[in-house]
Every structure is written in structure tokens, then in C-alpha cells.
Design a protein around this motif. Structure first.
Motif, mmCIF file in Angstrom:
data_model
loop_
_atom_site.group_PDB
_atom_site.id
_atom_site.type_symbol
_atom_site.label_atom_id
_atom_site.label_comp_id
_atom_site.label_asym_id
_atom_site.label_seq_id
_atom_site.Cartn_x
_atom_site.Cartn_y
_atom_site.Cartn_z
ATOM 1 N N ILE A 1 -1.367 10.905 10.260
ATOM 2 C CA ILE A 1 -0.726 10.275 11.419
ATOM 3 C C ILE A 1 -0.667 8.767 11.232
ATOM 4 O O ILE A 1 0.377 8.137 11.481
ATOM 5 N N ALA A 2 -1.765 8.173 10.770
ATOM 6 C CA ALA A 2 -1.784 6.721 10.534
ATOM 7 C C ALA A 2 -0.747 6.332 9.479
ATOM 8 O O ALA A 2 -0.017 5.351 9.651
ATOM 9 N N GLU A 3 -0.649 7.119 8.409
ATOM 10 C CA GLU A 3 0.332 6.826 7.365
ATOM 11 C C GLU A 3 1.761 6.921 7.916
ATOM 12 O O GLU A 3 2.603 6.071 7.639
ATOM 13 N N TYR A 4 2.019 7.955 8.684
ATOM 14 C CA TYR A 4 3.355 8.145 9.266
ATOM 15 C C TYR A 4 3.731 6.961 10.157
ATOM 16 O O TYR A 4 4.832 6.414 10.060
ATOM 17 N N LEU A 5 2.823 6.555 11.023
ATOM 18 C CA LEU A 5 3.097 5.433 11.926
ATOM 19 C C LEU A 5 3.252 4.123 11.160
ATOM 20 O O LEU A 5 4.119 3.298 11.501
ATOM 21 N N LEU A 6 2.445 3.915 10.137
ATOM 22 C CA LEU A 6 2.577 2.698 9.333
ATOM 23 C C LEU A 6 3.904 2.670 8.581
ATOM 24 O O LEU A 6 4.550 1.626 8.493
ATOM 25 N N ARG A 7 4.314 3.795 8.047
ATOM 26 C CA ARG A 7 5.613 3.841 7.365
ATOM 27 C C ARG A 7 6.760 3.562 8.339
ATOM 28 O O ARG A 7 7.727 2.888 7.996
ATOM 29 N N LEU B 1 0.814 -1.214 0.000
ATOM 30 C CA LEU B 1 0.000 0.000 0.000
ATOM 31 C C LEU B 1 0.848 1.265 0.000
ATOM 32 O O LEU B 1 0.548 2.226 -0.712
ATOM 33 N N LEU B 2 1.931 1.269 0.764
ATOM 34 C CA LEU B 2 2.696 2.501 0.975
ATOM 35 C C LEU B 2 4.009 2.593 0.200
ATOM 36 O O LEU B 2 4.454 3.697 -0.126
ATOM 37 N N GLU B 3 4.649 1.469 -0.078
ATOM 38 C CA GLU B 3 6.007 1.526 -0.607
ATOM 39 C C GLU B 3 6.232 0.833 -1.950
ATOM 40 O O GLU B 3 7.092 1.244 -2.704
ATOM 41 N N ASN B 4 5.537 -0.239 -2.237
ATOM 42 C CA ASN B 4 5.807 -1.061 -3.411
ATOM 43 C C ASN B 4 5.368 -0.348 -4.689
ATOM 44 O O ASN B 4 4.173 -0.225 -4.957
ATOM 45 N N LEU C 1 -2.303 -1.080 -5.390
ATOM 46 C CA LEU C 1 -2.767 -0.443 -4.157
ATOM 47 C C LEU C 1 -2.045 0.875 -3.915
ATOM 48 O O LEU C 1 -2.657 1.857 -3.504
ATOM 49 N N LYS C 2 -0.740 0.886 -4.168
ATOM 50 C CA LYS C 2 0.048 2.091 -3.923
ATOM 51 C C LYS C 2 -0.417 3.233 -4.817
ATOM 52 O O LYS C 2 -0.589 4.366 -4.349
ATOM 53 N N SER C 3 -0.653 2.949 -6.076
ATOM 54 C CA SER C 3 -1.076 4.032 -6.972
ATOM 55 C C SER C 3 -2.443 4.575 -6.561
ATOM 56 O O SER C 3 -2.666 5.787 -6.594
ATOM 57 N N ARG C 4 -3.342 3.713 -6.127
ATOM 58 C CA ARG C 4 -4.651 4.177 -5.655
ATOM 59 C C ARG C 4 -4.525 4.976 -4.361
ATOM 60 O O ARG C 4 -5.182 6.000 -4.186
ATOM 61 N N PHE C 5 -3.667 4.491 -3.471
ATOM 62 C CA PHE C 5 -3.467 5.207 -2.210
ATOM 63 C C PHE C 5 -2.827 6.569 -2.460
ATOM 64 O O PHE C 5 -3.211 7.563 -1.832
ATOM 65 N N ASP C 6 -1.863 6.619 -3.375
ATOM 66 C CA ASP C 6 -1.229 7.901 -3.704
ATOM 67 C C ASP C 6 -2.243 8.898 -4.254
ATOM 68 O O ASP C 6 -2.212 10.082 -3.898
ATOM 69 N N MET C 7 -3.144 8.418 -5.100
ATOM 70 C CA MET C 7 -4.190 9.307 -5.629
ATOM 71 C C MET C 7 -5.101 9.792 -4.497
ATOM 72 O O MET C 7 -5.463 10.974 -4.456
#
Length: 152
Positions: free
Chosen positions: A80-86, A29-32, A37-43
């Protein structure tokens, strides 16, 4: 006793298929870069940032409405959730603990709980000072009202 519990948890996480699948999902979701999923999340994140900045600009002229407060809380919560997940997917804390534990066992030295935690904290701190983590942090800081202009 606390040190043994820490080692037990580390080995449990190492062997947990559910934990590995969960971590893999958030990595995709965040890095790959190859993940859809990443492209959708980035959008989604781009839309959130645009909505947040638009709300900020609208607020200057028209005042703060109730919808704007809800939007702001939602945006900050997602950031905040994104930061903690990363931070979580940046390194495997359980591997650091296991490596340190096995090193101690091999050399017949005492496993120290605080030393293990320092190793984990140092690795997480290494993430926190990367340029992308600092940018993410700057997106979170505007939840403190006087710093909202930083989001722009």
C-alpha cells in the motif's frame, strides 16, 4: 478562501527544497533505473513477494499461524505504501494547480477550486489505469482474505 489556500500550498511546495529532496529520494527508490536504491528496493520487494506466496502455500497444508498473520499485514502495508508513493511521484499536483491558476490569471477568469482538484484527480487516475499500477493494486487486493490467491 479555500482556493487561495490551495494555490498557496502549491507555491509553497514548488519552492520547498525539503519537499523536492523527499520526492527525488522516492523517485530514485521506486523509478530511477540508474539508482542503487532502486535495485535494492526491487530485491526487497521480490523477497517480500516470495515470502508472501510461500506463506500462502504453507498455510494451505498447515493452517494459519500467528507469524503468517503478521507477515501478511507487513507485506500488505508495504504494498500500500509503495502504491501511494508511486501515485505521488507520478505527477506534481502542485504544478498542475499552479499552471491552472496562472492560466486563469492570464485570461482573467475565475480560479475554481473544484476544477483544480479535477485536474489533479484526472492525472492521478491516469496513473491508476497504467498496467504497473493495476499490477500493484492486484498485489494489495489480496489483503481481503477471499482474494489472497490473486497475489500468486
Amino acid at each position: 478562501m479555500l482556493a487561495r489556500f490551495l494555490v498557496y500550498i502549491a507555491y509553497f511546495l514548488k519552492n520547498s527544497i525539503r519537499y523536492q529532496h523527499c520526492k527525488r529520494f522516492f523517485y530514485d527508490l521506486l523509478e530511477n533505473p540508474k539508482s542503487k536504491l532502486k535495485s535494492r528496493f526491487d530485491m526487497f520487494m521480490i523477497v517480500l513477494v516470495i515470502a508472501s506466496v510461500s506463506s500462502l502455500v504453507y498455510e494451505v497444508e498447515h493452517g494459519l499461524g500467528q507469524w503468517s498473520i503478521y507477515l501478511e499485514h507487513f507485506v500488505v502495508s508495504v504494498f500500500i505504501a509503495e502504491y501511494l508513493l508511486r501515485m505521488w511521484i507520478y505527477s506534481d499536483s502542485h504544478r498542475l494547480i499552479i499552471d491552472y491558476y496562472e492560466h486563469c490569471e492570464y485570461l482573467s477568469i475565475r480560479f475554481r477550486f473544484m476544477t483544480a482538484l479535477k485536474k489533479v484527480f484526472a492525472k492521478k487516475l491516469a496513473y491508476m489505469v497504467t498496467p504497473f499500477a493495476i499490477i500493484d493494486l492486484l498485489a494489495i487486493l489480496p489483503s481481503y482474505r477471499p482474494l489472497r490467491i490473486l497475489r500468486v
